[in-house]
Enzyme design. Sequence first.
Site, short mmCIF file in Angstrom:
data_model
loop_
_atom_site.label_atom_id
_atom_site.label_comp_id
_atom_site.label_asym_id
_atom_site.label_seq_id
_atom_site.Cartn_x
_atom_site.Cartn_y
_atom_site.Cartn_z
N CYS A 99 0.84 -1.19 0.00
CA CYS A 99 0.00 0.00 0.00
C CYS A 99 0.88 1.24 0.00
CB CYS A 99 -0.93 0.01 1.21
SG CYS A 99 -0.05 0.01 2.79
N CYS A 102 3.46 1.64 2.78
CA CYS A 102 4.74 0.97 2.57
C CYS A 102 5.70 1.89 1.81
CB CYS A 102 4.55 -0.33 1.80
SG CYS A 102 3.55 -1.56 2.66
N ASP A 505 -5.17 -27.10 -15.30
CA ASP A 505 -4.13 -27.61 -14.41
C ASP A 505 -4.81 -28.03 -13.11
OD1 ASP A 505 -1.53 -28.13 -13.41
OD2 ASP A 505 -1.54 -26.19 -12.39
N ASP A 686 -1.81 -21.94 -13.32
CA ASP A 686 -1.32 -20.94 -12.36
C ASP A 686 0.18 -20.94 -12.19
OD1 ASP A 686 -1.07 -23.38 -10.93
OD2 ASP A 686 -1.14 -22.28 -9.04
N ASP A 690 2.95 -23.69 -16.56
CA ASP A 690 1.78 -23.52 -17.41
C ASP A 690 1.94 -22.39 -18.41
OD1 ASP A 690 0.32 -25.54 -16.05
OD2 ASP A 690 -0.12 -24.12 -14.44
#
Length: 809
Positions: A99, A102, A505, A686, A690
């Site tokens: 955010c 940070c 997957d 993911d 892949d």
Amino acid sequence: MAERCFHCGDPVPAGDRRVVRIDGEDRPVCCAGCEAVAGLIAGSGLTDFYRYRTAPSSRPEPEADEWSAYDRETLLDEVSHPVGEHTREAVFALEGITCAACAWLIERVLEREPGVETVQVNPATGRLLLGWDTTVATLSTLLRHLAGIGYRAHPLEAGEAIPGIIRERRAMLRRLAVAGLGMMQVMMYAVGLYAGAIHNDMDPQIEAFLRLVSLLVATPVVVYAGAPFFRGAWRDVRGGRPGMDVPVALAVGSAFAASVWNTLVAGGEVYFDSATMFVFFLTVARSLEMAARHRAGRTTESLAQTLPTTALRLTEDRPERVALRELQPGDRVRVRPGDTIPADGTVVSGRSAVDESLITGEFEPVPRGAGDAVLAGSGNTGGVLDIRVERIGRQTLVSAIVGLLERAQTRRPRLARVADRVAGWFVSAVLVGTAVIAGVWWWLEPGAAFEITLAVLVATCPCALSLATPTALVASTSALARRGLLVTRTDAVEGLARASRLILDKTGTLTTGTPGIRRIRVAGRIGRDEAYALAAALEAHSEHPIAGAFPPGEHLPRAGEVTVEPGAGLAGNVDGRAVRLGRPGWALPEGTTAPAGGIVLADGDGWLATFELADQLRPEAVPAIQALQARGLTVEIASGDDPAAVAEVAAAVGVDDWRARMRPEDKLARMCEAQSAGERVVMVGDGINDAPVLAGADVSVAMGRGSALARNSADMVLMRDDLSALVEAADGARRAVRIIRENLIWAALYNLTALPLAATGMLTPWMAAVGMSLSSLVVVGNALRANRWRAPRFGPDGHDPAAIPTATP
């Protein structure tokens, strides 16, 4: 309920309470690292960070001097560039930034470091621009200090600091703004001119004024925003291959030139509104194409965080930190717990569990010891490993995966090649037809030839045709985004509507990617609850991924004298009982046995319990898969995991066609096989493994929590991390395609009607412009319907009685 660390939000281990005083209150922290960081923030007077942050901070990594290599001249020249005699600048991708708070903390902390001259953090992109005086500060000191407060920096190459795509995007936005504002203003003036022409009662001075103002406003639209069309047309003409830019440039240029002439000299009709509308709407379409092109080229940035920048090389004298490019086959490197393996190689000494899930798709970390092969990009989750380097750079498996990705991305789909040919025929037909009409009228009535030719060009300008698809796609992608599915390439909407096969997957897609307890078997000496409590007490002291299957409860017993045996398990004393939890061969006392399968809990007398772990199936997976099958999609599973695990998940979700132990090239070959058979394939995955098949699929969907490389290779990203969004996407895509067909039919009917009227002189240029505008408005209005559709409802059988029928190819 277990206490949470005030800094990072992780559970505070039982029996190891640490506190930091912040704003007058004692705050619990989970480890020495968070204690040091929170103490540093409080001691520096920066406690406002905790007040304004929107998410817990990252836990600081254990101290490991990986930063010293950044002071080596070779690596320093690679990651930074000089901006003065003693000043250098570098751009870093930040890990752990969540955010704006940070960004504020990073800037305040680094600004106080001696020698730092520039600190700029962009929280939206996670980029840090750092400038420092090399005579006062070293880069390793600054990066080490940054890691100490929980933020790791990954260097970007100098060429990525101000990439050309950013300049292109900014230029496109400027052209879009000029065209949009100019078009709206000119349309306002055109309403007055049209009204005056219809009623024939406008004051000549007011008419002249509106014409002149329209000229002034339309000029920057045509000259600046329309410049790419004229450059493209000139390039096409020189190359002898007329494209869509040629009729667009002719229509815009002719309309504008005739309008300028009639405004300043002749006093005839003006077409500034048509010219500006052409430029604006076509610029919108080009901006969509640009976004898709940029999205396809972000592989390098994703890969930058997969491989480490440095490695700890072992020498005869002492270990030294070196840049990754300095490694050579035959070198020995040391990989500490939590580090990433820098190269393909063989373990020389040490034992650990290695997380290869991003590369192989294997869900559970696999044990690795002396003589075992390891892969670059894998994460070391256990003990220290000494590895002999065998393959580096482009020879590693992860680089080979990227090569497959790049090769897949260069393949042009069959539909794209057909579209190119059709576009060429259409443009040639328009140009030839316009030339014939102009010649005929020049022979019949030279005085009317220009006006009729211009009317033909305006009437046949592909404005409505160019809007038919992009506007519906934009509306549908906006609706999908609100439902948690981000479309990164708009042509994927049409592809999804026409898809016939869905390949998924397993790990992280059909399952959550985190371990869970499927079954607890006990010996009879203790109950299941007690067995779980003993195991959870031990796992509370572990950072292994399996520990996530044993979340601590409120009344967890305390474990003491806990030791970790990498690749084997944990041992400790829980409420006076010495117990072990791990692999059967290690945990069980000699001469005792336990039922096969899972991890074993044992004491000095033998087996106590067995915990069978499994990757947890997503709760929405079964109804979502059934709903997709009910909509006519053939579903199959292609995974790199163990056959037994894949078969179990396939049976649970009702999928008969599944394949296991598939490498990236196997998945890509399977997808190509299906495409060769005439199927249109949607791939959902993911992991990094892949990425190649995602890039080569007709439509690719990545899970939002998957690897960055998979997300950047995908056409769609499930930001909601919910497979039911796929069902919504399928229905939304089919609705969008239906609307696109309606728009294309309307645009074609308009052109077929307007062309003969314009060619025979029955349609004047201003009438053609009004017709074109109305045609465009109808297309846009119809396209906006794609922005509104109800989310599908489906029950256990996957059926929705009101579902939109399957689109036919």
